[in-house]
Scaffold this active site. Structure first.
Site, PDB file in Angstrom:
ATOM      1  N   LYS A  48       0.929  -1.411  -0.068  1.00  0.00           N
ATOM      2  CA  LYS A  48       0.604   0.004   0.239  1.00  0.00           C
ATOM      3  C   LYS A  48       1.234   1.738  -0.033  1.00  0.00           C
ATOM      4  CE  LYS A  48      -3.475  -1.037  -0.080  1.00  0.00           C
ATOM      5  NZ  LYS A  48      -3.529  -2.391  -1.712  1.00  0.00           N
ATOM      6  N   HIS A 110       6.907  -7.724  -2.374  1.00  0.00           N
ATOM      7  CA  HIS A 110       6.559  -6.136  -1.086  1.00  0.00           C
ATOM      8  C   HIS A 110       7.752  -7.052   0.178  1.00  0.00           C
ATOM      9  CE1 HIS A 110       3.243  -4.508  -2.523  1.00  0.00           C
ATOM     10  NE2 HIS A 110       2.044  -5.453  -1.837  1.00  0.00           N
ATOM     11  N   SER A 140      -4.846   2.516   4.017  1.00  0.00           N
ATOM     12  CA  SER A 140      -4.843   2.329   3.492  1.00  0.00           C
ATOM     13  C   SER A 140      -5.242  -0.034   3.622  1.00  0.00           C
ATOM     14  CB  SER A 140      -3.979   1.797   2.382  1.00  0.00           C
ATOM     15  OG  SER A 140      -3.938   1.894   1.046  1.00  0.00           O
TER      16      SER A 140
HETATM   17  S1  PPS Z   1      -0.894  -2.973  -3.261  1.00  0.00           S
HETATM   18  O1  PPS Z   1      -1.288  -3.860  -3.424  1.00  0.00           O
HETATM   19  O2  PPS Z   1       0.437  -3.265  -1.690  1.00  0.00           O
HETATM   20  O3  PPS Z   1       0.377  -3.508  -4.248  1.00  0.00           O
HETATM   21  O4  PPS Z   1      -0.926  -1.572  -3.049  1.00  0.00           O
HETATM   22  P1  PPS Z   1      -0.368  -0.482  -4.262  1.00  0.00           P
HETATM   23  O5  PPS Z   1      -0.446  -0.070  -5.124  1.00  0.00           O
HETATM   24  O6  PPS Z   1       1.331  -0.626  -3.326  1.00  0.00           O
HETATM   25  O7  PPS Z   1      -0.910   1.132  -2.924  1.00  0.00           O
HETATM   26  C1  PPS Z   1      -2.044   1.320  -3.038  1.00  0.00           C
HETATM   27  C2  PPS Z   1      -2.664   2.465  -3.077  1.00  0.00           C
HETATM   28  O8  PPS Z   1      -2.026   3.402  -3.482  1.00  0.00           O
HETATM   29  C3  PPS Z   1      -2.968   4.467  -4.268  1.00  0.00           C
HETATM   30  N1  PPS Z   1      -2.985   4.535  -5.716  1.00  0.00           N
HETATM   31  C4  PPS Z   1      -2.753   5.604  -5.839  1.00  0.00           C
HETATM   32  N2  PPS Z   1      -2.608   7.465  -5.793  1.00  0.00           N
HETATM   33  C5  PPS Z   1      -2.269   7.687  -6.336  1.00  0.00           C
HETATM   34  N3  PPS Z   1      -1.754   7.907  -7.938  1.00  0.00           N
HETATM   35  C6  PPS Z   1      -2.033   7.041  -8.490  1.00  0.00           C
HETATM   36  N4  PPS Z   1      -2.457   6.670  -9.510  1.00  0.00           N
HETATM   37  C7  PPS Z   1      -2.343   5.584  -7.745  1.00  0.00           C
HETATM   38  N5  PPS Z   1      -2.472   4.588  -7.761  1.00  0.00           N
HETATM   39  C8  PPS Z   1      -2.538   3.591  -7.380  1.00  0.00           C
HETATM   40  C9  PPS Z   1      -4.280   3.492  -4.038  1.00  0.00           C
HETATM   41  O9  PPS Z   1      -5.527   4.418  -4.445  1.00  0.00           O
HETATM   42  C10 PPS Z   1      -3.727   3.078  -2.332  1.00  0.00           C
HETATM   43  O10 PPS Z   1      -3.951   3.789  -1.602  1.00  0.00           O
HETATM   44  P2  PPS Z   1      -4.849   4.097  -0.665  1.00  0.00           P
HETATM   45  O11 PPS Z   1      -4.499   5.562  -0.034  1.00  0.00           O
HETATM   46  O12 PPS Z   1      -6.046   3.062   0.359  1.00  0.00           O
HETATM   47  O13 PPS Z   1      -5.884   4.946  -1.421  1.00  0.00           O
END
Ligand code: PPS
Length: 297
Positions: A48, A110, A140
């Site tokens: 996340k 991860h 998150s």
């Molecule tokens: S995972 O499941 O661990 O692979 O998730 P990960 O991709 O690392 O993290 C998910 C969070 O990243 C946010 N996210 C973004 N934020 C801003 N811009 C873009 N383009 C974007 N893409 C993914 C996603 O919304 C998750 O955060 P939260 O706070 O839950 O919204």
């Protein structure tokens, strides 16, 4: 009557002292023979923290800005998740040699450094690490637990926050993770990025990535990447929003994968008391580290 085995929400399994989603721990055990090549590129994060975002940016870079090519498959196929395994869904490794993977391959993990397949370290595979402040990560991750059925039930937010602070969630301690990869960056080619910096100035961070990869792209393509990987665009895009996975694996009605995508959302979830406790814990755990996180941008 047919007996259907309930495979959702098994308890975490420990591997070298690190708690992990049971299926991911099993897959990690089989990864020790994984053969990496020097041209591979590894995206590494604590969950996340911006994995999907940086993965999409990298795939657009690798495809030279051709967005049509980036629609060839969902992100978890284009950028295989090394230790991924779950009943009824293809494993990460089954996609890693597939025709949809970028060339040379982009891989996602991860895993903490202690569990990373040795070959990736021996081959000096370049790593792009993304770290995000732990308050937003915890919120998150909590919402993600509610929708991603491979994780144990998170319980109440208060009990989840305690587990997160104690490192008793999948992939263990956030503190240990961000520190270990930071330390590795002194001896291994790691580009250490921060989600907060990406939110603040994405083009600047895209240019850092290009520099690290040793490639350049015209300014119009950098503009295109910025637009294509905005939260709004990625939330609408089925190739990045994880809606292509079966609902028994991810239930978007419980919480969407692309949830809010902002810094400082923790303020809507943490109570004043939780925040004070967290700050004290954070100060102790991070004392002496030259790693600074921002709680808002
Ligand atoms: S995972 O499941 O661990 O692979 O998730 P990960 O991709 O690392 O993290 C998910 C969070 O990243 C946010 N996210 C973004 N934020 C801003 N811009 C873009 N383009 C974007 N893409 C993914 C996603 O919304 C998750 O955060 P939260 O706070 O839950 O919204």
């Amino acid at each position: 009557m047919e007996l259907v085995q309930d495979t959702s929400r098994p308890p975490l399994k420990y591997l070298k002292g690190i708690p992990m989603v049971k299926y991911f721990a099993e897959a990690t055990e089989t990864l020790q023979n994984f053969q990496a090549f020097p041209d591979d590129l590894l995206v590494s994060t604590y969950p996340k923290s911006g994995t999907t975002w940086v993965s999409e940016i990298l795939d657009v870079i690798y495809q030279g800005g051709d967005l049509e090519k980036c629609r060839r498959a969902p992100i978890y196929i284009r950028v295989p998740f090394l230790e991924f395994k779950s009943p009824g869904v293809p494993s990460g490794m089954s996609s890693s040699s597939g025709k949809y993977t970028a060339t040379p391959p982009l891989l996602k993990t991860h895993l903490p450094v202690s569990l990373v397949p040795q070959s990736l370290l021996h081959q000096k595979v370049k790593v792009i690490y993304v770290a995000c402040n732990p308050k937003d990560v915890a919120v998150s991750y909590y919402n993600f637990h509610n929708m991603a059925k491979v994780h144990p039930d998170p319980g109440t937010w208060d009990s989840f926050l305690e587990k997160f602070m104690d490192g008793k969630v999948s992939y263990g301690s956030w503190y240990q993770h961000v520190k270990e990869w930071w330390e590795l960056s002194r001896s291994h080619p790691v580009l250490y990025l921060f989600y907060e910096d990406m939110k603040e100035n994405l083009k600047r961070e895209i240019r850092k990535i290009l520099g690290f990869l040793g490639c350049s792209l015209p300014e119009e393509i950098v503009d295109l990447i910025e637009q294509h990987t905005s939260f709004k665009k990625m939330k609408e895009n089925p190739m990045t929003n994880y809606t292509t996975l079966p609902s028994h694996h991810m239930d978007h009605s419980a919480s969407p994968f692309m949830r809010k995508g902002i810094i400082g959302d923790w303020k809507n979830t943490f109570t004043v008391a939780q925040n004070e406790r967290f700050d004290a814990h954070y100060a102790k755990k991070m004392a002496g580290y030259d790693l600074n996180f921002r709680w808002q941008v």
